[in-house]
Design a protein around this motif. Sequence first.
Motif, PDB file in Angstrom:
ATOM      1  N   PRO A   4       0.261   7.315   9.222  1.00  0.00           N
ATOM      2  CA  PRO A   4       0.219   5.820   8.436  1.00  0.00           C
ATOM      3  C   PRO A   4       2.164   6.416   8.019  1.00  0.00           C
ATOM      4  O   PRO A   4       2.490   7.449   8.380  1.00  0.00           O
ATOM      5  CB  PRO A   4      -0.356   6.993   7.293  1.00  0.00           C
ATOM      6  N   THR A   5       2.801   5.298   7.530  1.00  0.00           N
ATOM      7  CA  THR A   5       4.228   5.781   7.485  1.00  0.00           C
ATOM      8  C   THR A   5       3.789   6.364   5.939  1.00  0.00           C
ATOM      9  O   THR A   5       3.495   6.795   5.436  1.00  0.00           O
ATOM     10  CB  THR A   5       4.223   4.479   6.660  1.00  0.00           C
ATOM     11  N   TRP A   7       5.793   8.980   3.038  1.00  0.00           N
ATOM     12  CA  TRP A   7       6.123   8.281   1.430  1.00  0.00           C
ATOM     13  C   TRP A   7       7.653   8.462   1.722  1.00  0.00           C
ATOM     14  O   TRP A   7       8.052   9.232   1.683  1.00  0.00           O
ATOM     15  CB  TRP A   7       5.129   9.198   0.783  1.00  0.00           C
ATOM     16  N   TRP A  71       2.743   4.121  -6.954  1.00  0.00           N
ATOM     17  CA  TRP A  71       2.697   3.631  -6.213  1.00  0.00           C
ATOM     18  C   TRP A  71       1.924   1.964  -4.724  1.00  0.00           C
ATOM     19  O   TRP A  71       1.091   1.563  -5.752  1.00  0.00           O
ATOM     20  CB  TRP A  71       2.704   4.791  -4.855  1.00  0.00           C
ATOM     21  N   SER A  73       0.209   1.068  -1.428  1.00  0.00           N
ATOM     22  CA  SER A  73      -0.507   2.120  -0.732  1.00  0.00           C
ATOM     23  C   SER A  73      -0.449   1.939   0.745  1.00  0.00           C
ATOM     24  O   SER A  73      -1.069   1.749   1.829  1.00  0.00           O
ATOM     25  CB  SER A  73      -2.275   1.705  -0.912  1.00  0.00           C
ATOM     26  N   ARG A  76       3.867   2.508   0.985  1.00  0.00           N
ATOM     27  CA  ARG A  76       3.648   3.706   0.659  1.00  0.00           C
ATOM     28  C   ARG A  76       5.202   4.389  -0.070  1.00  0.00           C
ATOM     29  O   ARG A  76       5.447   4.958  -0.196  1.00  0.00           O
ATOM     30  CB  ARG A  76       3.805   5.003   1.889  1.00  0.00           C
ATOM     31  N   ASP A 104       4.904  13.334  -4.006  1.00  0.00           N
ATOM     32  CA  ASP A 104       4.361  12.443  -3.737  1.00  0.00           C
ATOM     33  C   ASP A 104       3.057  11.840  -3.982  1.00  0.00           C
ATOM     34  O   ASP A 104       2.413  12.885  -4.554  1.00  0.00           O
ATOM     35  CB  ASP A 104       4.779  11.994  -2.299  1.00  0.00           C
ATOM     36  N   ALA A 106       0.210  11.521  -2.371  1.00  0.00           N
ATOM     37  CA  ALA A 106      -0.791  11.107  -1.418  1.00  0.00           C
ATOM     38  C   ALA A 106      -2.395  11.450  -2.133  1.00  0.00           C
ATOM     39  O   ALA A 106      -2.860  10.961  -1.527  1.00  0.00           O
ATOM     40  CB  ALA A 106      -0.269  12.185  -0.412  1.00  0.00           C
ATOM     41  N   GLU A 109      -3.719   8.663  -3.550  1.00  0.00           N
ATOM     42  CA  GLU A 109      -4.308   7.926  -2.932  1.00  0.00           C
ATOM     43  C   GLU A 109      -5.815   7.915  -1.844  1.00  0.00           C
ATOM     44  O   GLU A 109      -6.210   7.131  -2.396  1.00  0.00           O
ATOM     45  CB  GLU A 109      -2.744   7.512  -1.818  1.00  0.00           C
TER      46      GLU A 109
END
Length: 116
Positions: A4-5, A7, A71, A73, A76, A104, A106, A109
């Motif tokens: 994943p990219t 944050w 944020w 999703s 990010r 962040d 995370a 999410e």
Amino acid sequence: MNEPTAWRETDSEEHPVWRKVFNEDWTGSDLVGPCPVCGARALHRWYLLEDNEAKVFRGIRFSGRGRLWEWCSVCRTFEHYPDGHVPEWWISPYDVQPESLRYDPAPVEEARMAAR
């Protein structure tokens, strides 16, 4: 599988548009408008209420002090407000363990995805 990219916080150019989008849709955890960074309709917010000292500012009722994460999703991008007020209308749609929280979003999410 793709990683994943990472944050990343909004930058100074993105911040005013980000604020506009989030301030215009102030009714729940999932926003309907597109992300001002990537265009995806994947914007979210989540509050953590840390005290119950209700207040009214500019006619808006708040349940108490707390923290806020906003944020996207998909790309990010996020903003985090570690010291603010939680609106009275806020009801968390999913549980996040306070000890798991980071700067962040995370963990928030992850809880959002698990609750789907």
